[in-house]
Scaffold this motif. Structure first.
Motif, PDB file in Angstrom:
ATOM      1  N   ARG A 357      39.918  26.996  30.978  1.00  0.00           N
ATOM      2  CA  ARG A 357      39.572  28.057  30.031  1.00  0.00           C
ATOM      3  C   ARG A 357      39.164  27.463  28.683  1.00  0.00           C
ATOM      4  O   ARG A 357      38.201  27.920  28.060  1.00  0.00           O
ATOM      5  N   ILE A 358      39.922  26.467  28.225  1.00  0.00           N
ATOM      6  CA  ILE A 358      39.579  25.823  26.955  1.00  0.00           C
ATOM      7  C   ILE A 358      38.216  25.156  27.063  1.00  0.00           C
ATOM      8  O   ILE A 358      37.391  25.223  26.138  1.00  0.00           O
ATOM      9  N   LEU A 359      37.945  24.510  28.196  1.00  0.00           N
ATOM     10  CA  LEU A 359      36.647  23.865  28.416  1.00  0.00           C
ATOM     11  C   LEU A 359      35.519  24.886  28.380  1.00  0.00           C
ATOM     12  O   LEU A 359      34.470  24.652  27.764  1.00  0.00           O
ATOM     13  N   LEU A 360      35.735  26.029  29.019  1.00  0.00           N
ATOM     14  CA  LEU A 360      34.705  27.077  29.030  1.00  0.00           C
ATOM     15  C   LEU A 360      34.491  27.657  27.636  1.00  0.00           C
ATOM     16  O   LEU A 360      33.355  27.947  27.244  1.00  0.00           O
ATOM     17  N   ILE A 361      35.567  27.828  26.879  1.00  0.00           N
ATOM     18  CA  ILE A 361      35.437  28.342  25.513  1.00  0.00           C
ATOM     19  C   ILE A 361      34.638  27.373  24.652  1.00  0.00           C
ATOM     20  O   ILE A 361      33.769  27.781  23.861  1.00  0.00           O
ATOM     21  N   LEU A 362      34.892  26.076  24.787  1.00  0.00           N
ATOM     22  CA  LEU A 362      34.134  25.073  24.037  1.00  0.00           C
ATOM     23  C   LEU A 362      32.659  25.097  24.427  1.00  0.00           C
ATOM     24  O   LEU A 362      31.772  25.013  23.560  1.00  0.00           O
ATOM     25  N   LYS A 363      32.392  25.220  25.726  1.00  0.00           N
ATOM     26  CA  LYS A 363      31.002  25.254  26.184  1.00  0.00           C
ATOM     27  C   LYS A 363      30.300  26.527  25.715  1.00  0.00           C
ATOM     28  O   LYS A 363      29.110  26.496  25.365  1.00  0.00           O
ATOM     29  N   GLN A 364      31.008  27.626  25.683  1.00  0.00           N
ATOM     30  CA  GLN A 364      30.421  28.860  25.172  1.00  0.00           C
ATOM     31  C   GLN A 364      30.116  28.747  23.686  1.00  0.00           C
ATOM     32  O   GLN A 364      29.094  29.242  23.206  1.00  0.00           O
ATOM     33  N   GLY A 365      31.003  28.092  22.957  1.00  0.00           N
ATOM     34  CA  GLY A 365      30.759  27.879  21.538  1.00  0.00           C
ATOM     35  C   GLY A 365      29.512  27.046  21.296  1.00  0.00           C
ATOM     36  O   GLY A 365      28.703  27.355  20.413  1.00  0.00           O
ATOM     37  N   TRP A 397      37.085  34.972  27.735  1.00  0.00           N
ATOM     38  CA  TRP A 397      37.214  35.469  26.365  1.00  0.00           C
ATOM     39  C   TRP A 397      38.168  36.656  26.301  1.00  0.00           C
ATOM     40  O   TRP A 397      38.928  36.805  25.333  1.00  0.00           O
ATOM     41  N   GLY A 398      38.148  37.489  27.323  1.00  0.00           N
ATOM     42  CA  GLY A 398      39.085  38.607  27.375  1.00  0.00           C
ATOM     43  C   GLY A 398      40.518  38.124  27.437  1.00  0.00           C
ATOM     44  O   GLY A 398      41.400  38.641  26.740  1.00  0.00           O
ATOM     45  N   PHE A 399      40.750  37.116  28.269  1.00  0.00           N
ATOM     46  CA  PHE A 399      42.090  36.536  28.377  1.00  0.00           C
ATOM     47  C   PHE A 399      42.531  35.958  27.037  1.00  0.00           C
ATOM     48  O   PHE A 399      43.663  36.190  26.590  1.00  0.00           O
ATOM     49  N   PHE A 400      41.643  35.216  26.391  1.00  0.00           N
ATOM     50  CA  PHE A 400      41.978  34.589  25.123  1.00  0.00           C
ATOM     51  C   PHE A 400      42.300  35.638  24.057  1.00  0.00           C
ATOM     52  O   PHE A 400      43.277  35.489  23.296  1.00  0.00           O
ATOM     53  N   SER A 401      41.515  36.702  24.014  1.00  0.00           N
ATOM     54  CA  SER A 401      41.728  37.754  23.012  1.00  0.00           C
ATOM     55  C   SER A 401      43.071  38.444  23.217  1.00  0.00           C
ATOM     56  O   SER A 401      43.835  38.639  22.266  1.00  0.00           O
ATOM     57  N   VAL A 402      43.356  38.813  24.449  1.00  0.00           N
ATOM     58  CA  VAL A 402      44.625  39.490  24.745  1.00  0.00           C
ATOM     59  C   VAL A 402      45.796  38.546  24.505  1.00  0.00           C
ATOM     60  O   VAL A 402      46.848  38.955  24.005  1.00  0.00           O
ATOM     61  N   TYR A 403      45.612  37.284  24.847  1.00  0.00           N
ATOM     62  CA  TYR A 403      46.648  36.270  24.627  1.00  0.00           C
ATOM     63  C   TYR A 403      47.018  36.213  23.151  1.00  0.00           C
ATOM     64  O   TYR A 403      48.205  36.225  22.790  1.00  0.00           O
ATOM     65  N   VAL A 404      46.014  36.141  22.301  1.00  0.00           N
ATOM     66  CA  VAL A 404      46.255  36.035  20.859  1.00  0.00           C
ATOM     67  C   VAL A 404      46.930  37.307  20.328  1.00  0.00           C
ATOM     68  O   VAL A 404      47.879  37.243  19.534  1.00  0.00           O
ATOM     69  N   MET A 405      46.461  38.463  20.784  1.00  0.00           N
ATOM     70  CA  MET A 405      47.058  39.718  20.314  1.00  0.00           C
ATOM     71  C   MET A 405      48.519  39.843  20.733  1.00  0.00           C
ATOM     72  O   MET A 405      49.381  40.233  19.933  1.00  0.00           O
TER      73      MET A 405
END
Length: 482
Positions: A357-365, A397-405
């Motif tokens: 997930r972190i790898l995908l977030i970096l690639k999306q960025g 991104w949905g997972f990351f957003s809910v995780y942070v909230m």
């Protein structure tokens, strides 16, 4: 959704779980620690409860749907954590309160490794063993083990497999039949455990400590049979064995299976998640070691040993300790703790948000940066040679957003119980990432925090173990509509 089928499976799994209390009974009798009766009573209560739930519904037959899988998984982990606490409550030593026993049980089963117990060295041997066994059972996931059994009883297992295996790519199966997939996972898990046990034993541990620590090492759990954790042994050989098996257990078991099937170690190097994970661990370890040596926290190779061990232990969410990293200089404690948010690889026993997930977030960025330069370009995200569908990217991104909230909601709840900011922040992060050790008041144990805070952390452990959405989907109106 069929409630009777759900109850039938829940009762069956509860009866199966009661059988796992037999080894602690044997350990108790072997060491004559006088708490065997607590396990016998807990086994009887668990089995009878499972039978009471199962028997009225034993004729219920219906193919499971995805919604059934979500409900069964969440119910089973919740019920299992509660019944797993019975021996800890019933035993005269440690004589935990209900809240503390439930906390310890959930911490074990979710492989978090946070403990409310001090004086572990002096506990009855059967209790010391039981804590380790809880982590081993929870590591690969008891539900995945059940998947190998349920089809033989006329119950489909794919829905349970999807809800149990961590990571964003849950529909990929290792073998054409889901039962064989579950068995393959457990064969690898058992093989790693036996190999780890043998290595610990040859390195100087007695059979009891070697077995207990192999359980928690391969499960990425962090429970130990001593207060001082791996540091109790003060052995470079044992520490390096632990490092090796923490790394191996942090990798995807699907990757282990592919390497074994193809008889090629090159399978690991071709996996982008593996490469990113090893690079991350290497950089983190180097920064930790250099900082410890430059700051003169350690003057010899002890700095290298402790730096490497703690970096791998925290980053993999194992939570073993050879030193109190919370008192290390500068930003090291914070840096190491944040590394646990990355966590282990998907499809492993580890926690965190998962490396992929972190790898995908970096690639999306990076893709968004390129789009600023080339607005009309069609840029796909690739992991290795595989293009990642937009649906997976959106899910990440949905997972990351809910995780942070959820993290901040539980943080506010912890602060409301009277804890300071460092303790509250690290306790929530530790529980949600299934890490174990924290900072501040929870750097050594969780026994002194308020009961309300412990229940918040129990919820965080379950959310982290089941990757949030598996639990949250039960609270949506759409889930319960026909």
């Amino acid at each position: 959704m069929s409630l009777r089928v759900t109850l039938r499976i829940l009762g069956l799994l509860l009866m199966l779980f009661s059988l796992t209390l037999a080894p602690p009974i044997l350990i108790s009798l072997l060491f004559d620690d006088a708490v065997w009766d607590a396990f016998v009573i807990a086994m009887a209560i668990t089995f009878v409860t499972g039978a009471v739930i199962y028997l009225p519904n034993h004729r219920a037959r219906k193919e499971l749907r995805t919604r059934d899988g979500f409900l069964i998984t969440v119910l089973f982990w919740s019920v299992l954590g509660l019944f797993g606490s019975l021996p800890l409550m019933l035993a005269s030593d440690p004589a935990l309160s209900w809240t503390d026993a439930v906390f310890e049980s959930f911490s074990g089963l979710t492989t978090t490794g946070a403990t409310v117990i001090t004086g572990i060295d002096l506990l009855p041997d059967s209790i010391r063993y039981y804590r380790q066994q809880l982590q081993w059972l929870g590591g690969m996931g008891i539900v995945v083990l059940a998947v190998a059994i349920l089809p033989t009883l006329g119950i489909g297992g794919m829905q349970l497999y999807r809800t149990e295996i961590p990571g964003p790519l849950k529909d990929s199966k290792l073998t054409p039949r889901i039962t064989e997939t579950a068995k393959a996972l457990w064969y690898i898990y058992a093989a790693l455990t036996l190999t780890c046990f043998a290595a610990y034993w040859l390195a100087g541990m007695n059979w009891f400590d070697a077995l207990g620590h192999s359980f928690s090492t391969v499960a990425i759990g962090g429970f130990s049979t001593y207060d001082a954790s791996i540091g109790y042994f003060d052995s470079a050989a044992i520490e390096m064995i632990c490092v090796v098996f923490m790394i191996l257990s942090s990798l995807s078991f699907g990757l282990h299976f592919a390497a074994w099937r193809e008889k090629r170690l090159g399978q690991y190097l071709r996996d982008p998640e593996f490469r990113f994970f090893i690079l991350f661990l290497t950089l983190l370890s180097l920064v930790t070691i250099v900082t410890l040596l430059v700051s003169r926290t350690y003057y010899d190779l002890t700095g290298v040993r402790h730096g490497l061990f703690e970096a791998v232990s925290i980053a993999s969410t194992s939570g073993f300790g050879v030193a109190d990293f919370s008192i290390w200089p500068g930003a090291l404690p914070f840096m190491l703790f944040v590394a646990a948010f990355v966590g282990a690889c998907s499809g492993s026993a580890g926690g965190g948000m998962k490396v992929i997930r972190i790898l995908l977030i970096l690639k999306q960025g990076m893709r968004e940066v390129l789009r600023l330069i080339h607005p009309n370009a069609v840029i796909s995200i690739k992991v290795g040679r595989m293009s990642v569908p937009d649906s997976v990217s959106q899910a990440v991104w949905g997972f990351f957003s809910v995780y942070v909230m959820l993290f901040f909601l539980m943080l506010v709840g912890m602060l409301a119980t009277g804890l300071d900011q460092v303790t509250a922040w690290s306790a929530v992060g530790s529980a949600l990432n299934n890490l174990g050790p924290g900072l501040g008041e929870v750097s050594n144990h969780y026994g002194n925090i308020p009961p309300a805070a412990k229940w918040i952390l129990v919820l965080a452990m379950v959310l982290g173990r089941l990757e949030i959405f598996t639990v949250l989907v039960l609270f949506t109106p759409a889930f319960w509509r026909r």
